[in-house]
Scaffold this active site. Structure first.
Site, short mmCIF file in Angstrom:
data_model
loop_
_atom_site.label_atom_id
_atom_site.label_comp_id
_atom_site.label_asym_id
_atom_site.label_seq_id
_atom_site.Cartn_x
_atom_site.Cartn_y
_atom_site.Cartn_z
N LEU A 59 -60.59 110.75 62.39
CA LEU A 59 -61.47 111.87 62.70
C LEU A 59 -61.42 112.95 61.63
O LEU A 59 -62.37 113.73 61.48
CB LEU A 59 -61.11 112.46 64.07
CG LEU A 59 -61.42 111.56 65.27
CD1 LEU A 59 -60.82 112.16 66.54
CD2 LEU A 59 -62.92 111.35 65.43
N TYR A 143 -52.89 122.47 71.99
CA TYR A 143 -53.79 121.42 72.47
C TYR A 143 -54.93 122.02 73.28
O TYR A 143 -56.11 121.76 73.02
CB TYR A 143 -53.01 120.40 73.31
CG TYR A 143 -53.89 119.44 74.06
CD1 TYR A 143 -54.68 118.51 73.38
CD2 TYR A 143 -53.96 119.46 75.45
CE1 TYR A 143 -55.51 117.63 74.07
CE2 TYR A 143 -54.77 118.59 76.15
CZ TYR A 143 -55.54 117.68 75.45
OH TYR A 143 -56.36 116.82 76.14
N ARG A 181 -48.09 118.38 91.54
CA ARG A 181 -49.17 119.03 90.79
C ARG A 181 -50.40 118.14 90.74
O ARG A 181 -51.54 118.61 90.88
CB ARG A 181 -48.70 119.37 89.37
CG ARG A 181 -49.80 119.95 88.48
CD ARG A 181 -49.28 120.26 87.08
NE ARG A 181 -50.36 120.70 86.21
CZ ARG A 181 -51.12 119.89 85.49
NH1 ARG A 181 -50.92 118.58 85.50
NH2 ARG A 181 -52.10 120.38 84.74
#
Length: 271
Positions: A59, A143, A181
């Site tokens: 990429l 991120y 979670r």
């Protein structure tokens, strides 16, 4: 698998990040959405099977990304780094890489992208809050920051060039929830496919943010801003609730991972 819900919307569909966990899960499913599924990753995705093409690409390399996108009608962009990592790595794979992808889409006339964003764009909201797509980004690391950039980049390319994008803030997509979670964030593989199918087939997509979650009773995310996409999840984490509670202890409510929606990402390295 949810092949019955697939709609063949495009002739050649590009799937980036095809060697990753979600790419591997979507590979057989997305073949039902197109005539030719082009698979790309920096890692090896194996040999092309019937109805597939394989194009290896980095990429961070504009020429390779251009060749990867050429001839495609739509893109499902899962490529890049999907965990917290040093900024230099995130910069190349997720920020420069996203720019290369949208530039290639512009050059080749691709008008619809499904961009794998993340719940970590909003990881610093509390688990006691319910948010929707209009809430400001609160990334929980480099991120999440890179995915917030990707969402803004997608908006720019929609406003300037008419490239429609669904920014899918994927929760936790695994065969089943791993912890408490994930009772809120879980997204089944079949619901992920349903969501991508809806993004590819809705008549008018625009620039849209949609939270990627199954029909879980506990949720921190309100998807009302994305009703025009037509995503109706069929699975739920609720069937796993008893088993998850049995094997996990109650959360420590002084732990940032239990306070914030991003979980452990809010305290992950490298800073």
């Amino acid at each position: 698998m949810s092949h019955a819900i697939a709609i063949k919307t495009h002739r050649r569909l590009l799937l980036t990040g095809a060697a990753g966990g979600l790419g591997t899960a979507l590979r057989p499913r997305l073949k039902h959405n197109c005539e030719v599924l082009r698979l790309s990753d920096l890692a090896d995705v194996g040999a092309a099977q019937a109805g597939e093409e394989v194009v290896q690409a980095d990429l961070a390399n504009a020429d390779q990304v251009d060749a990867m996108v050429a001839g495609c009608d739509a893109i499902v962009h899962l490529g890049g780094i999907s965990v917290e990592a040093p900024f230099a790595a995130i910069l190349q794979a997720n920020i420069v890489g996203a720019y290369h992808l949208y530039e290639a889409a512009r050059q080749h006339g691709v008008k619809r992208v499904v961009f794998a964003s993340s719940n970590h764009v909003t990881g610093f909201y509390k688990q006691s809050e319910t948010i929707h797509a209009d809430h400001p980004a609160r990334p929980d690391g480099f991120y999440g920051l890179s995915k917030a950039f990707g969402e803004d980049l997608a908006r720019l390319y929609f406003d300037r060039h008419g490239i429609e994008t669904a920014c899918v803030r994927i929760g936790s997509s695994f065969p089943e929830p791993k912890d408490r979670r994930m009772l809120a964030t879980w997204l089944s593989y079949d619901d992920l496919h349903r969501l991508i199918t809806a993004c590819l087939s809705t008549p008018v997509l625009g620039h849209s943010i949609v939270f990627g979650m199954s029909d879980n009773a506990v949720t921190w995310w309100d998807n009302s801003r994305a009703r025009h996409i037509g995503f109706v999840p069929k699975d739920s984490s609720d069937v796993f609730r008893d088993a998850v509670y049995a094997r996990t202890s109650a959360p420590d409510l002084s732990d940032p991972a239990a306070i914030y929606q991003g979980g452990a990402f809010v305290k992950a390295g490298p800073f």
